[in-house]
Scaffold this active site. Structure first.
Site, short mmCIF file in Angstrom:
data_model
loop_
_atom_site.label_atom_id
_atom_site.label_comp_id
_atom_site.label_asym_id
_atom_site.label_seq_id
_atom_site.Cartn_x
_atom_site.Cartn_y
_atom_site.Cartn_z
N TYR A 172 0.89 -1.22 -0.15
CA TYR A 172 -0.04 -0.04 -0.09
C TYR A 172 0.79 1.35 0.10
O TYR A 172 0.66 2.11 -0.95
CB TYR A 172 -0.93 0.04 1.33
CG TYR A 172 -1.79 1.09 1.17
CD1 TYR A 172 -2.74 1.40 0.56
CD2 TYR A 172 -1.47 2.41 2.03
CE1 TYR A 172 -3.83 2.41 0.78
CE2 TYR A 172 -2.36 3.56 2.10
CZ TYR A 172 -3.82 3.52 1.33
OH TYR A 172 -4.28 4.57 1.42
N LYS B 39 1.14 4.29 -2.96
CA LYS B 39 0.95 5.75 -3.01
C LYS B 39 2.31 6.60 -3.30
O LYS B 39 2.21 7.57 -3.85
CB LYS B 39 0.32 5.94 -1.77
CG LYS B 39 -0.90 5.36 -1.16
CD LYS B 39 -1.97 5.85 -2.23
CE LYS B 39 -3.40 5.13 -2.10
NZ LYS B 39 -4.24 5.66 -2.76
P1 NAP Z 1 -13.02 2.58 1.44
O1 NAP Z 1 -14.13 3.01 2.34
O2 NAP Z 1 -12.48 1.44 1.50
O3 NAP Z 1 -13.60 2.88 -0.21
C1 NAP Z 1 -12.89 2.48 -1.22
C2 NAP Z 1 -13.71 2.77 -2.47
O4 NAP Z 1 -12.85 2.31 -3.73
C3 NAP Z 1 -14.81 1.88 -2.52
O5 NAP Z 1 -15.83 2.89 -3.00
C4 NAP Z 1 -14.67 0.63 -3.55
O6 NAP Z 1 -15.65 0.21 -4.19
C5 NAP Z 1 -13.73 1.60 -4.31
N1 NAP Z 1 -12.85 0.63 -5.28
C6 NAP Z 1 -11.97 -0.35 -4.83
N2 NAP Z 1 -11.56 -1.00 -5.89
C7 NAP Z 1 -12.19 -0.65 -6.99
C8 NAP Z 1 -12.21 -0.76 -8.39
N3 NAP Z 1 -11.40 -1.76 -9.00
N4 NAP Z 1 -12.95 -0.01 -9.42
C9 NAP Z 1 -13.85 0.91 -8.79
N5 NAP Z 1 -13.91 1.17 -7.49
C10 NAP Z 1 -12.96 0.46 -6.57
O7 NAP Z 1 -11.78 3.62 1.38
P2 NAP Z 1 -11.65 5.19 1.62
O8 NAP Z 1 -10.90 5.37 2.79
O9 NAP Z 1 -12.86 5.97 1.11
O10 NAP Z 1 -10.51 5.60 0.49
C11 NAP Z 1 -10.68 6.21 -0.62
C12 NAP Z 1 -9.46 6.66 -1.11
O11 NAP Z 1 -8.63 7.51 0.00
C13 NAP Z 1 -8.09 5.60 -1.44
O12 NAP Z 1 -7.47 5.69 -2.45
C14 NAP Z 1 -7.42 5.52 -0.26
O13 NAP Z 1 -6.20 4.67 -0.38
C15 NAP Z 1 -7.22 6.97 0.29
N6 NAP Z 1 -6.68 7.01 1.62
C16 NAP Z 1 -7.77 6.75 2.75
C17 NAP Z 1 -7.39 7.02 4.07
C18 NAP Z 1 -8.19 6.63 5.32
O14 NAP Z 1 -7.69 7.21 6.28
N7 NAP Z 1 -9.37 6.09 5.19
C19 NAP Z 1 -6.04 7.54 4.34
C20 NAP Z 1 -5.22 8.06 3.07
C21 NAP Z 1 -5.66 7.58 1.83
P3 NAP Z 1 -16.60 -0.93 -3.64
O15 NAP Z 1 -17.59 -0.35 -2.53
O16 NAP Z 1 -17.21 -1.66 -5.07
O17 NAP Z 1 -15.41 -1.78 -2.81
#
Ligand code: NAP
Length: 244
Positions: free
Chosen positions: A167, A171
């Protein structure tokens, strides 16, 4: 340009930060395409926002599927004829948290890179002709401070001990790709920036984040709505520059 004519697309928007990013962009009047890989959940999420009166439409897009990307570009071209804002938000975290960096399986590395890196490049390349045709194209790459090599090498950093390499390195690659593309587009109106959303309470961390989802969407929205004087090729959290 009237903002109501603009079209934005947010990937991985069925839940978490992506769903809230759609809401906040649409609240400014920009027609926003809520992209998801599951048709029923994508349509249900978009309907929830459009029922609230927001200009939101669903679009099916599995970012890790080349055919789905081609179909999505055709749909945007045929239905809207333009794309002004692309937010590459979809992402996955597959590393086993109890394993050492050298113990993560190569399959985890490959699967993580397919979605977090190669899909970002492929989706961006596919939509780039539309983005370049926009008078104010914006590309936001949702990265993470976990991609910062500087912070990972700093014993005083809060992430120093958080080594989930597939991961984290994915990034770092997103950040490097942001620099490459921003360089290519530096003499155009297009702006390409990477953001860290914060440590956000979503499914990705079992809801254990430090900030709520509305705050977690703000950095993406800020970079999606940059005006002509905004930056290009940056890595920020809530407007503050982060070390690469
Ligand atoms: P999340 O709640 O797990 O949601 C992830 C989203 O990505 C879901 O809508 C999922 O769709 C979608 N996804 C995964 N694989 C996909 C694919 N092949 N095609 C289309 N959609 C896909 O995660 P989040 O926390 O909102 O994360 C959003 C972004 O922020 C990510 O890039 C993550 O790395 C980044 N981020 C998050 C955090 C944090 O603290 N949460 C911190 C730093 C960065 P499904 O519903 O179909 O599974």
């Amino acid at each position: 340009m009237n903002d109501s004519q603009k079209i934005a697309l947010v990937t991985g928007a069925t839940r978490g930060i992506g769903l809230e990013t759609v809401r906040q962009i649409a609240e400014t009047g920009v027609r926003t395409l809520l992209a998801g890989r599951d048709e029923a959940r994508t349509k249900a999420a978009a309907k929830q926002l459009s029922d609230e009166g927001l200009p939101v439409d669903p679009i099916i897009l599995d970012v890790a599927d080349a055919g789905s990307i081609v179909a999505a570009v055709k749909h945007v071209t045929d239905e809207y004829g333009r794309l002004d804002i692309l937010v590459n938000n979809a992402g996955i975290l597959l590393d086993a948290l109890d394993k050492k960096p050298s113990e993560q399986s190569l399959q985890v590395w490959r699967d993580t890179f397919d979605t977090n890196v190669f899909a970002v490049v492929e989706v961006t390349k596919a939509f780039l002709p539309l983005i370049k045709a926009s008078p104010a194209g914006r590309i936001v790459n949702v990265s993470s401070q976990l991609g910062s090599l500087t912070l990972h090498n700093d014993p005083s950093s809060s992430i120093y001990g958080f080594k989930i390499p597939a991961y984290n390195v994915s990034k770092s690659a997103v950040n490097a790709w942001t620099v490459e593309l921003a360089y290519e587009l530096k003499d155009t109106p297009v702006k390409v920036n990477a953001i860290h959303p914060g440590y956000v309470q979503t499914d990705m961390n079992g809801g254990h984040g430090e900030i709520d989802v509305p705050t977690g969407a703000k950095s993406s929205v800020q970079m999606a709505l940059l005006d002509a004087n905004g930056p290009n090729g940056t890595f920020t959290y809530l407007g503050k520059e982060l070390p690469w």
